[in-house]
Structures are given as C-alpha cells and as structure tokens.
Write a protein that holds these residues in place. Structure first.
Motif, PDB file in Angstrom:
ATOM      1  N   MET A 424      -4.670  -3.686   4.855  1.00  0.00           N
ATOM      2  CA  MET A 424      -3.906  -3.898   6.365  1.00  0.00           C
ATOM      3  C   MET A 424      -4.110  -2.764   7.199  1.00  0.00           C
ATOM      4  O   MET A 424      -3.574  -3.025   8.450  1.00  0.00           O
ATOM      5  CB  MET A 424      -2.752  -4.614   6.342  1.00  0.00           C
ATOM      6  CG  MET A 424      -2.640  -5.817   5.545  1.00  0.00           C
ATOM      7  SD  MET A 424      -4.003  -7.242   6.156  1.00  0.00           S
ATOM      8  CE  MET A 424      -3.115  -7.291   7.647  1.00  0.00           C
ATOM      9  N   ALA A 425      -4.389  -1.494   6.921  1.00  0.00           N
ATOM     10  CA  ALA A 425      -4.201  -0.491   7.787  1.00  0.00           C
ATOM     11  C   ALA A 425      -5.242  -0.595   9.126  1.00  0.00           C
ATOM     12  O   ALA A 425      -4.777  -0.337  10.028  1.00  0.00           O
ATOM     13  CB  ALA A 425      -4.527   1.053   6.981  1.00  0.00           C
ATOM     14  N   ALA A 607     -11.312   6.485   4.577  1.00  0.00           N
ATOM     15  CA  ALA A 607      -9.969   6.451   4.673  1.00  0.00           C
ATOM     16  C   ALA A 607      -9.543   5.141   5.253  1.00  0.00           C
ATOM     17  O   ALA A 607      -8.881   4.445   4.788  1.00  0.00           O
ATOM     18  CB  ALA A 607      -9.469   7.390   5.488  1.00  0.00           C
ATOM     19  N   TRP A 608     -10.501   4.591   5.995  1.00  0.00           N
ATOM     20  CA  TRP A 608     -10.195   3.348   6.591  1.00  0.00           C
ATOM     21  C   TRP A 608     -10.644   2.115   5.755  1.00  0.00           C
ATOM     22  O   TRP A 608     -10.185   1.277   5.585  1.00  0.00           O
ATOM     23  CB  TRP A 608     -11.146   2.907   7.790  1.00  0.00           C
ATOM     24  CG  TRP A 608     -10.754   3.448   9.273  1.00  0.00           C
ATOM     25  CD1 TRP A 608     -11.426   4.640   9.829  1.00  0.00           C
ATOM     26  CD2 TRP A 608      -9.532   3.524   9.887  1.00  0.00           C
ATOM     27  NE1 TRP A 608     -10.535   5.104  11.074  1.00  0.00           N
ATOM     28  CE2 TRP A 608      -9.352   4.085  11.076  1.00  0.00           C
ATOM     29  CE3 TRP A 608      -8.361   2.727   9.668  1.00  0.00           C
ATOM     30  CZ2 TRP A 608      -8.283   4.451  11.837  1.00  0.00           C
ATOM     31  CZ3 TRP A 608      -7.289   2.658  10.526  1.00  0.00           C
ATOM     32  CH2 TRP A 608      -7.374   3.530  11.778  1.00  0.00           C
ATOM     33  N   ASP A 609     -11.712   2.522   4.825  1.00  0.00           N
ATOM     34  CA  ASP A 609     -12.077   1.508   3.724  1.00  0.00           C
ATOM     35  C   ASP A 609     -11.172   1.539   2.486  1.00  0.00           C
ATOM     36  O   ASP A 609     -11.428   0.754   1.716  1.00  0.00           O
ATOM     37  CB  ASP A 609     -13.489   1.701   3.214  1.00  0.00           C
ATOM     38  CG  ASP A 609     -14.535   1.523   4.585  1.00  0.00           C
ATOM     39  OD1 ASP A 609     -14.242   0.965   5.529  1.00  0.00           O
ATOM     40  OD2 ASP A 609     -15.744   2.212   4.400  1.00  0.00           O
ATOM     41  N   GLN A 612      -5.987   0.672  -0.422  1.00  0.00           N
ATOM     42  CA  GLN A 612      -4.428   0.663  -0.882  1.00  0.00           C
ATOM     43  C   GLN A 612      -3.998   1.677   0.165  1.00  0.00           C
ATOM     44  O   GLN A 612      -2.535   2.044  -0.169  1.00  0.00           O
ATOM     45  CB  GLN A 612      -4.667   1.449  -2.097  1.00  0.00           C
ATOM     46  CG  GLN A 612      -5.292   0.780  -3.302  1.00  0.00           C
ATOM     47  CD  GLN A 612      -4.559  -0.492  -3.617  1.00  0.00           C
ATOM     48  OE1 GLN A 612      -3.476  -0.705  -3.845  1.00  0.00           O
ATOM     49  NE2 GLN A 612      -5.414  -1.513  -3.817  1.00  0.00           N
ATOM     50  N   ARG A 613      -4.169   1.910   1.123  1.00  0.00           N
ATOM     51  CA  ARG A 613      -3.778   2.957   2.388  1.00  0.00           C
ATOM     52  C   ARG A 613      -2.798   1.830   2.877  1.00  0.00           C
ATOM     53  O   ARG A 613      -2.750   0.852   3.394  1.00  0.00           O
ATOM     54  CB  ARG A 613      -4.842   3.124   3.315  1.00  0.00           C
ATOM     55  CG  ARG A 613      -4.168   3.895   4.475  1.00  0.00           C
ATOM     56  CD  ARG A 613      -5.145   4.570   5.248  1.00  0.00           C
ATOM     57  NE  ARG A 613      -5.984   5.742   4.595  1.00  0.00           N
ATOM     58  CZ  ARG A 613      -5.469   6.748   4.454  1.00  0.00           C
ATOM     59  NH1 ARG A 613      -4.402   7.019   4.851  1.00  0.00           N
ATOM     60  NH2 ARG A 613      -6.280   7.584   3.639  1.00  0.00           N
ATOM     61  N   ARG A 614      -1.615   2.504   2.814  1.00  0.00           N
ATOM     62  CA  ARG A 614      -0.334   1.672   3.387  1.00  0.00           C
ATOM     63  C   ARG A 614       0.388   2.529   4.424  1.00  0.00           C
ATOM     64  O   ARG A 614       1.242   2.090   5.184  1.00  0.00           O
ATOM     65  CB  ARG A 614       0.726   1.740   2.348  1.00  0.00           C
ATOM     66  CG  ARG A 614       0.394   0.890   1.040  1.00  0.00           C
ATOM     67  CD  ARG A 614       0.557  -0.690   1.307  1.00  0.00           C
ATOM     68  NE  ARG A 614       0.311  -1.439   0.310  1.00  0.00           N
ATOM     69  CZ  ARG A 614      -0.754  -1.760  -0.255  1.00  0.00           C
ATOM     70  NH1 ARG A 614      -1.979  -1.418   0.119  1.00  0.00           N
ATOM     71  NH2 ARG A 614      -0.822  -2.549  -1.237  1.00  0.00           N
ATOM     72  N   GLY A 643       4.325   1.743   2.276  1.00  0.00           N
ATOM     73  CA  GLY A 643       4.264   2.020   0.850  1.00  0.00           C
ATOM     74  C   GLY A 643       5.116   2.850   0.590  1.00  0.00           C
ATOM     75  O   GLY A 643       6.641   2.744   1.242  1.00  0.00           O
ATOM     76  N   GLY A 644       5.071   3.572  -0.464  1.00  0.00           N
ATOM     77  CA  GLY A 644       6.375   4.494  -1.000  1.00  0.00           C
ATOM     78  C   GLY A 644       6.242   5.778  -0.166  1.00  0.00           C
ATOM     79  O   GLY A 644       5.523   6.000   0.901  1.00  0.00           O
TER      80      GLY A 644
END
Length: 695
Positions: A424-425, A607-609, A612-614, A643-644
């Motif tokens: 979703m980023a 990074a965009w791909d 898991q990037r939150r 994320g965390g």
C-alpha cells in the motif's frame, strides 16, 4: 376571485409559477401534450376550485397569466395527450402533476394505487389506463414571492486550496444536539443555530455540503415497512426545499440558513440529484415528469420505448440530452445560486449527466459545456460523484474543469494502508499527492480530488475501525444491501467493546486516518460526526434510517478527539505546502514533493516494489518562484508508519535549516513544537510531522 386567464403586456420567458406583483404567470414544458390544464386548489389543498386549459403554446411551452392571483396559491397540472406506452407516451389527465418548477410543495404524498397512471394489478399492468383522480393523494405546488432581504449577502467564492468540506444531513446533524432548540431540530433553522455554527467554526470548516434538500417523497416500499427516505436521493421538485426541513413552512428559512453560514465564513454546497427522479421505472407512479411528457423527460429503451432506460439503479434516468430538460436543470442550478445564494453543488451519479444521446459517457458532452459557458454557474463550486451503474459509468478522473470529483480511491487506499494491507505504500503516495495519476491531465489542478475517509454512504470513521462486516439488518433487507468490501477492521472485537486496549487502538487509528486526510494534497471532506466518534452501529447503508442510527449522538461526544481534529485542521491551514493549487512540478517549481525511506535517502524502484513496506517519508515544499532568488516559504517532512517501531533518518534540508517536530500521533502530547535530532524513533502505527525552519 374571477379565475380566468388574461393577457400580459410583455413576454415572460420564465417557466414555473412567477408572481409579477399583480398576478401569476404559469408556464410548463411539454413537447407531446395536446392540452395542458392548470388546476387551482383551496387553501387546504382538499378542493380543486378551478381547472383552466392554458391558453398559449409556443415552442412546446404552455403558458397563461391570471391577474390578481397571490403568493400562497396551491396549484398543479393535468396533461392531455396520447396514452401509448409502446411509443413512450403516458399522458393521463386524471393524474394531478407537480410543476417541475414549483418553488414550494404543500402537503404530504399519500401512497395509493390511484397515483399510478395504469391499473395496478390489472393484466399487463402498465399498458392499462386508470381513470381515477389522484389529486386527493398528491402534493401541490405553492406560488411564491421569492424576494428576501439579503442585506448585501453574496456567494463566498473561497479558493479551493482553502476549502475544508463538512458533509452533513439537516436532521442527522441537529436532531440530538442538546443545545439546539427542540422546535428547530431537524430543520434549516436548527442547522444554522448558534451551537451548530459555533461547532463548525471552531473545527475550522469552510464549507457545509448538505445532503439532498430538493423536495423528495418517501418511497412507497419504505413507508410500508415503517421506514423513511432519510438521505433524500429521490428528488421530485428541483426548485423546492424539502418541507420537513422547514420549521414554519416558509422557504425563507433556507435563505436564513445560507445567510447565517455566510456570516460565519462558511459556504453552502448542495447535494443535487439530477440523474433520476422519484417516479421510478415505467411501473412507477405518475407524479410529474412522466405525466407531463414521458418521452421528453426520461431516457427510454431505444428498442422498446415502453420501458425506461436505467443507468442509475433507481428505475429511470433523466434525459439531459433533451435541451429543455437541460434547461430545467440549469434553471434549477441558477435559481439556487441567484435566488437562494448557495455556493456550489455536488452532483449525485454525475456520469449520467455526461451521457450522450447514445448513452456513452462523454467528458465533452453538452451538459458540461452548458455549465462551463454559463456566467452564473462557472464560478461556483462544482463537485461530481464520478460514477453511475451503467456501462462505462466509473469515471474517477474523467470529468472536465471546473468540476472537482469525489475520490473513492482515496478512501479505500487510506483505509487499507492503516489496516496493514500489503503493497500500500505506493498507493498511499498517490493519495497524499492529490491522486495525480487520476487527475494530473488536461491542465487540471491539485484540487481536483475531493479526499474523504467516509461519507453518508458507507461506514462512519468510527465504524471503519470497529466493524469487519456491515450490519444493516434494520433496513429490512436481511443485510443484503450496502457494500460488503469496506476495507474495514474491527481490531479485535466486532462493534462496541469494553476492552481498553481495543478502544485505545481504535482511537489511534482514527487519529492516524484523520491526520492523513488533513495532511494530503487535494480538498479534504469530513463526514459530520467523525470528529466526535459518531457510530451507526455498523450500518453502512442507512438511507432509510431517520432515527438514532443515523442521527449524530452528541451525548457520546469525544472531546479529546474533537480537540485533536481542530488542531489538525489548524495545522493544515498553517501550511500552504499541503494545499497547492497545482501538482508537484519539479524542484524549482512553486510546489514540490519527494519520497524517502527510513535511511533518509530517496525511494528507488526496489523500495517502491517492496510489498512489506509500511513506513513512508514525504517531503513537501512550497516556493515563491517570483522572488530573486526563488524562496522556500514552507516545508514539511512527514512520516506515515502503519507498521512496527522504526528508526528514521531525517533527510538533509537546505543549509541553515533545522527540523522541528510539530505532531506525533503516538506521543501523549501530540502537538509539541520541539527541535528534532537527525535520527528519530518513529512509534508503531503513527504519523510524525516536522517543519523545516531557518536558524
């Protein structure tokens, strides 16, 4: 009084019932009628005291003038012509018809089979012909004197970049407010009462978008279930305010509301429904348009004109490709601007208005051209709900200037990001930057997107974090109605809970979502009640719930959350980089946006791909390009972390500037102006905002 027509000494081009000061001029459009009767009624509407054929027909406009007739007169029409359903004609002079241009409506529609032009229950129902008189069951038009002392009041015309919209229902906003006088609750006067206006001003609202207030009846199937048409998306009178919103049956009460809002610096935007009417399909009642000229006013099936052509999901579609129907819509819009002083309109199912004679959507269609060239309408706020239910109806990003558009992609993506969905980023980045993929074309500006988290249709903000599933049982449709894909999360319990951990988590997520809305480029819209935690108990389709389900629960007022919302609105207003007029246009342009990872470097494709990037860093700049050299006037760096906990390196700013923290949604003191270190710890599920300042 001698009720007969006389000659006017001049041509009067207006349609409707117009009081001249000495009498009343009546005019109505019908291309296929053979005779048009004006019916005058007693003051209580019970007796038809005169039936007079309109004496003049010119260009399909039937007209006549009665000297000495006064405002307050009750009237309606009966149209004579062919009853040939197979050819699209459904004239029946036994049915009293409401004037489409009536400025006020008298009485209540009493549902009965007599309101139908055909014999309900007879063989091949809608091909039959009913000879009973519908007048005792019908509402009537009321002749009006529309003068009002505006005392210099005009539409406000606030810039879109400075606009913060509040979507509200007249009854929903006021019925349970303890400080609104009881006799004014549910009315225009209650809506503009001091407690409501004070609340909106303190919140920082600049425009109220009012759910439909054109005259609409309650649907028959709802009244038979003991329910009511609450939202009002079944218009029948495009010039008349809904009578139930008038405290004393005077249309000047609407004008008073507008005037009071304007005095407080708040614009009034009307939600309008010109795509269909309350008459439904060919099996619906004959109340106005169907009886006046079914073939002209409605789109009919090209293969079988007996049947309606429906792109709205309501049974009929208004035929705006007919020039006289387009004129009616434009006359209505001009009336509400010129006479009632409203500041703009939100068009329900607006894709239907862009459909051509061949029913395809055309962003260069005649209706849009007509509005753009109109000197009254081109300057007011115009908002499209950019979809309908017909083929090719979903048109987000497809409307022409000067329209802005409701952006449901914003709602869904922001909900999904904070729910923790994967990948979703990039989508959040799109929404934070005014959804440029949808709207950055055809020289449209960054205010083209109306961003919202919730609206009348769907979950409230509180319910978005409290319910995984819809709970529409009270609607009487066995929970089959309403959307099932709400991008919602109950966060551990379905509905209300005493679990302090869940309650706290829900509040923080609501805060993060509200902060996202007010930190996004584009135009924010807040649903009334979201700022105080209002719930509809999981009902996401409360269109028929004129009761505690839909009315805002002011007793459950969340003062702490309201205080945070006020500060978020103030933060937005203080930083022009959050509301640019144009899309990001390069590092040397007047506004610019960049994206950063937690290491303080610009995001690359890898990074965009990363699904898991939150966490996402956003650098936004406003620049005075006319200065020599160009001068940065406003800069913010924002971190959105679904994320965390994560350590984040702030990007290096221009020489001589220092980052100051303005907001941290996870800190006990959320709004605290303090210098920031180069590396910071960003709490789980939080937003942090920094301002770059010269030292």
């Amino acid at each position: 009084m001698d009720l007969r027509f006389s000659q006017l000494d001049y041509i009067k081009p207006e349609l409707g019932a117009e009081f001249t000061g000495e009498g009343v001029h009546f005019a109505v459009f019908s291309a296929h009628a053979e005779q048009m009767d004006l019916c005058i009624f007693s003051d209580d509407g019970a007796e038809e005291v005169a039936r007079l054929p309109l004496p003049k027909r010119e260009g399909d406009i039937w007209s006549g003038y009665i000297a000495g007739l006064k405002p307050g007169t009750l009237y309606g029409y009966r149209a004579h012509g062919p009853y040939e359903p197979a050819n699209g004609h459904r004239f029946n002079p036994n049915k009293l018809l409401l004037d489409p241009y009536a400025k006020q409506v008298f009485g209540e529609l009493i549902w009965d089979d007599v309101l139908y032009g055909y014999g309900v229950g007879s063989p091949e129902e809608d091909l039959s012909f009913d000879e009973r008189d519908s007048a005792p069951f019908m509402v009537k038009g009321v002749v009006q004197d529309t003068s009002f002392d505006w005392d210099g009041d005009q539409t406000i015309r606030r810039n879109w970049t400075d606009t913060i919209i509040y979507e509200a229902h007249v009854r929903g906003l006021t019925m349970q407010h303890p400080k609104v006088p009881e006799k004014l609750r549910g009315t225009f006067l209650g809506m503009c009462s001091e407690p409501i206006v004070d609340h909106l001003v303190k919140l920082g609202i600049t425009a109220v978008e009012v759910l439909p207030i054109h005259y609409f009846p309650d649907d028959r199937y709802l009244t038979e279930k003991g329910l009511r048409n609450y939202w009002g998306y079944q218009s029948l009178g495009f010039f008349a305010p809904q009578p139930r919103y008038l405290a004393e049956a005077r249309i000047l009460e609407f004008k008073t509301m507008v005037k009071r809002f304007h005095a407080a610096g708040i614009e009034v935007i009307m939600d309008v429904v010109y795509n269909h009417t309350a008459e439904g399909s060919e099996r619906g009642p004959t109340l106005s348009f169907r009886g006046l000229d079914n073939l002209s006013y409605y789109r009919l099936s090209p293969d079988d004109p007996r049947h309606s052509y429906d792109t709205t999901g309501t049974g009929n579609t208004l035929n705006v490709s007919n020039p006289m129907v387009t004129r009616m819509v434009l006359d209505s819009l001009r009336y509400w601007v010129g006479v009632m002083h409203v500041d703009g309109f939100r068009f329900d199912l607006a894709s239907t208005l862009g459909r051509t004679r061949h029913v395809e959507f055309d962003r260069d269609g005649a209706f849009f051209h007509a509005i753009r060239q109109d000197p009254v309408l081109a300057g007011v706020k115009l908002i499209a709900e950019p979809w309908d239910v017909g083929d090719g109806g979903y048109q987000v990003g497809g409307f022409p200037f000067p329209f802005r558009e409701w952006n449901d992609k914003y709602r869904d993506d922001v909900r999904s990001f904070w729910k923790g969905d994967e990948g979703m980023a990039p989508r959040l980045a799109e929404r934070l930057s005014a959804s440029s993929r949808q709207f950055n074309h055809s020289d449209r500006g960054a205010t083209a997107s109306i961003n919202f988290l919730s609206a009348h249709d769907g979950f409230t903000l509180a319910d978005t974090v409290s319910y995984r599933d819809k709970h529409n049982e009270a609607n009487g449709e066995e929970n089959r109605d309403g959307h099932s894909n709400n991008h919602s999360d109950n966060m551990g319990a379905e509905g209300e809970t005493d679990d302090a951990g869940i309650v706290d988590a829900r509040m923080h997520r609501r805060l993060n979502m509200m902060a996202t809305l007010l930190l996004s480029q584009g135009v924010p819209m807040i649903l009334a009640g979201d700022e105080i935690g209002n719930s509809q108990a999981g009902n996401n389709n409360a269109y028929c719930q004129d009761n505690d389900i839909s009315w805002i629960d002011w007793d459950g007022h969340e003062d702490d959350f309201l205080a945070l919302c006020r500060k978020l609105v103030a933060l937005r207003k203080a930083h022009p980089c959050l509301s640019p007029e144009r899309f990001s246009n390069g590092v040397e342009g007047p506004n610019h946006i960049e994206w950063y990872g937690s290491d303080g470097t610009a995001m690359d494709q890898a990074a965009w791909d990363d699904p898991q990037r939150r966490a996402l860093g956003v650098y936004v700049v406003a620049r005075d390009v006319d200065a020599d050299p160009p001068d940065v006037t406003d800069r913010l760096f924002m971190i959105f972390n679904a994320g965390g906990e994560v350590e984040f390196t702030l990007p290096s700013s221009e020489e001589g500037t220092v980052w100051h923290r303005l907001l941290d949604t996870r800190e006990s003191e959320k709004f605290l102006d303090a210098p920031a270190e180069e590396k910071i710890v960003v709490h789980a599920e939080s937003i942090v905002v920094f301002e770059g300042r010269g030292e």
